[in-house]
Structure formats: C-alpha cells, structure tokens
Write an enzyme that holds these catalytic residues in place. Structure first.
Site, PDB file in Angstrom:
ATOM      1  CD  GLN A 167      37.971  39.031  30.409  1.00 14.95           C
ATOM      2  OE1 GLN A 167      38.927  39.780  30.555  1.00 14.95           O
ATOM      3  NE2 GLN A 167      37.674  38.063  31.245  1.00 14.95           N
ATOM      4  NE  ARG A 190      43.243  37.325  29.591  1.00 14.43           N
ATOM      5  CZ  ARG A 190      42.539  37.159  30.708  1.00 14.43           C
ATOM      6  NH1 ARG A 190      41.292  36.765  30.660  1.00 14.43           N
ATOM      7  NH2 ARG A 190      43.080  37.394  31.872  1.00 14.43           N
ATOM      8  CB  SER A 234      46.068  22.953  37.229  1.00 12.30           C
ATOM      9  OG  SER A 234      46.016  23.254  38.606  1.00 12.30           O
ATOM     10  N   GLY A 254      41.128  20.283  41.023  1.00 16.20           N
ATOM     11  CA  GLY A 254      39.901  21.051  41.152  1.00 16.20           C
ATOM     12  C   GLY A 254      40.175  22.548  41.127  1.00 16.20           C
ATOM     13  CD  GLN A 269      40.862  33.271  44.064  1.00 18.15           C
ATOM     14  OE1 GLN A 269      41.993  32.994  43.693  1.00 18.15           O
ATOM     15  NE2 GLN A 269      40.453  34.513  44.256  1.00 18.15           N
ATOM     16  CD  GLU A 324      35.426  35.043  29.710  1.00 19.18           C
ATOM     17  OE1 GLU A 324      35.480  34.696  28.519  1.00 19.18           O
ATOM     18  OE2 GLU A 324      35.176  36.211  30.078  1.00 19.18           O
ATOM     19  NE  ARG A 352      39.706  31.757  38.815  1.00 20.42           N
ATOM     20  CZ  ARG A 352      39.165  32.589  39.707  1.00 20.42           C
ATOM     21  NH1 ARG A 352      38.574  32.087  40.784  1.00 20.42           N
ATOM     22  NH2 ARG A 352      39.207  33.874  39.523  1.00 20.42           N
ATOM     23  CG  ASN A 368      40.168  40.767  33.427  1.00 20.96           C
ATOM     24  OD1 ASN A 368      40.724  39.756  33.036  1.00 20.96           O
ATOM     25  ND2 ASN A 368      38.914  40.758  33.845  1.00 20.96           N
ATOM     26  NE  ARG A 392      44.906  37.504  33.808  1.00 16.34           N
ATOM     27  CZ  ARG A 392      45.200  36.444  34.558  1.00 16.34           C
ATOM     28  NH1 ARG A 392      44.743  36.371  35.779  1.00 16.34           N
ATOM     29  NH2 ARG A 392      45.948  35.465  34.077  1.00 16.34           N
TER      30      ARG A 392
END
Length: 312
Positions: A64, A66, A80, A85, A88, A105, A107, A139, A142
C-alpha cells in the site's frame, strides 16, 4: 468503474487477463454464512468468488503506497457504509489463514469504524507480484496520494515489474515525463521530502530545489521558501541567483526585498495547474484583467496539453 486512462492496468487485473470479463461492482453477494462450513470456518475459495467475510479475517496489503489515511475522509466513508453498506466488494487474495487486501483498504478500515462485523470480498488467486502491481496501480491513480507517496509507489512498481519509466507510465496512465518528474523527487533530502508530503512545499517548488548542488543547500533554501511564502516563480528566480553566485563567487542580489508578497491562494492555484497539466504554468492576476500562461515545448506538447484541457 475502471478509469480508462489506466490502459491495461486495472482492466487487465480485474478481468483476470480476459478482455471484457471485468466483474461489475454490483455482482450479487452470497448470503451471510453461505461461504462457511458447518464448523463456522471459511471454505478455501476456488478461483474467483465474492464472499461475506469477518473483518478480522482481512489484513492490509504491504505494498500500500498511502502512508496516512485522512481521518475525516474515513469518518465520512464510515457514515456512508453505516447507512448504505459497502457497494463495491473489497478485492483480496488468500494468504495462509487470512485474506490479504489487494484493493479497498479504506473501505475495510471504514467498515471497522462503522462497527460492521462482515464485509463483501471479491477473492481472486493472485501471485505476490500481481498483488503488488495491482495495489500500486490502483492507488497511483488516486488524487489523494501526495507527490512523495506517488514517487515511492512508482519506484516500487518499477522494481516489481522490472519495468522502464515508459512502461510504468503506460501502465498507470501517466505521461513519461510525469513519471520522471515524480522519481526525481526521491533525490531530495528527507527533510524536503517531508515538506512535500505535508504540503508545505509543492511539487513545483521541489523541482526547483533539485537544481541546487547539494542536500544542505536544498534544505536551507526550502526553509527560506516556506518562511517567505515564495511562489514557484519566485523560488526559480532565487535558485537562478544562487547558481550565478556559485559560478561567479558574487553574493546574490536580494531582488525580492520590497516587493509585496504574492497571495498564497494564487500560488496554490498555479501549482494545481502545473500538477494537472505536467507543464510550467504562470498566472498573472489583476483586479481587472488576469492571464494564465501555459508553456509548451513544441507541437506534440501543445497538442497533449490542448487535449487534456478539452477533456477536463
């Protein structure tokens, strides 16, 4: 929906290498408990499937890029998820007794914040190399990664893929010059990289500093630029003066003295355009008339910038 700018990148991995086979985010999810044995353990997934898995059974991806996740953003996402729920599924692969997250990650962390006990997971058999490449490509597209995180991600992607700058640029949907500019940031001293990560210096400022001869000079000049709230243009002028001074042995002229400081918001706007267009941009702001000047080196660069502006 997969960002088409990524070329073969995410589409290729989402489809498992099969054109047109990418799963829809709305793929039906099995009922809770359907993926478990009578003893309560999760069956070993064969091939590709979507499961409802306990949040504790997942672990983060070591690739990862980030380093920090904004807590306010995470809170918004958790609210949210609590209300609607996870729409995706998280993408993961089976590693021993756990499932390693390949993409999603945020989510997963937001689901824990929302006190969810299970999350939808798309399980796909991926090698270590494919998992690393997928996580990095997903990533790097983003917008919330800072420039240093992107540079580190690109470098790691080159190592994982054993690829050139041009190959990585095609994989993630960047211009080759953009990839080269990001990688140059890793030549900065750690203190300056930290400023870029925090946003106290922009990528444009960092590129200026790379023209200086050593890390000590870069660090001192970076501190000066922050204290004086110098724009990229002002820092470029400062660096040129310093280069002349180093060549001739004469002290640089203090041309910036007496001038009114440029508004910080104008510097930020200028740098946003530089980062978005990957080319020098200058803003001349006035109460009655303003100009935005975009520099292009040749027709090919002009057409690239024009196409990006047209499709913005």
């Amino acid at each position: 929906m997969v960002d088409r700018r990524l070329g073969r990148g995410l589409d290729f991995f989402l489809s498992g290498g099969r054109k047109g086979a990418a799963p829809s985010p709305t793929t039906p999810i099995r009922e809770k408990g359907a993926a478990k044995t009578e003893s309560g353990e999760v069956d070993e997934p064969q091939g590709e499937t979507v499961l409802m898995l306990p949040v504790q059974s997942l672990e983060p991806n070591p690739y990862q890029p980030r380093k920090d996740i904004d807590q306010a953003e995470l809170k918004t996402l958790s609210d949210s998820i609590r209300a609607s729920g996870i729409l995706q599924p998280i993408l993961a692969r089976k590693v021993g007794d756990t499932f390693q997250i390949v993409a999603g990650e945020r989510r997963w962390r937001a689901a824990q914040l929302a006190e969810q006990t299970e999350v939808p997971v798309l399980v796909r058999p991926l090698s270590d190399s494919d998992s690393a490449v997928f996580a990095l490509v997903e990533n790097l597209q983003r917008e919330d990664l800072n420039a240093i995180e992107k540079a580190q991600g690109i470098k790691l992607l080159m190592v994982q893929m054993k690829a050139t700058q041009e190959q990585v640029a095609k994989q993630v949907g960047f211009e080759r010059s953009t990839v080269a500019n990001f990688l140059r940031l890793l030549d900065l001293p750690d203190a300056v990289q930290a400023h870029v990560s925090r946003g106290t210096l922009t990528m444009g400022h960092a590129r200026c500093l790379l023209s200086l001869p050593d890390h000590e000079t870069m660090t001192k000049t970076a501190d000066f630029a922050i204290k004086q709230s110098l724009s990229v243009r002002a820092l470029e002028a400062k660096v040129k003066e310093m280069q002349v001074s180093l060549t001739t042995g004469q002290e640089p002229k203090s041309s910036a003295k007496g001038k009114k400081a440029r508004p910080v918001w104008l510097n930020e706007l200028e740098e946003s355009l530089v980062d978005a267009l990957s080319t020098p941009v200058a803003i001349k702001y006035g109460r009655k008339r303003s100009q935005i000047v975009i520099e292009c080196a040749g027709r090919e660069e002009f057409e690239r910038v024009f196409a990006r502006l047209k499709n913005a």
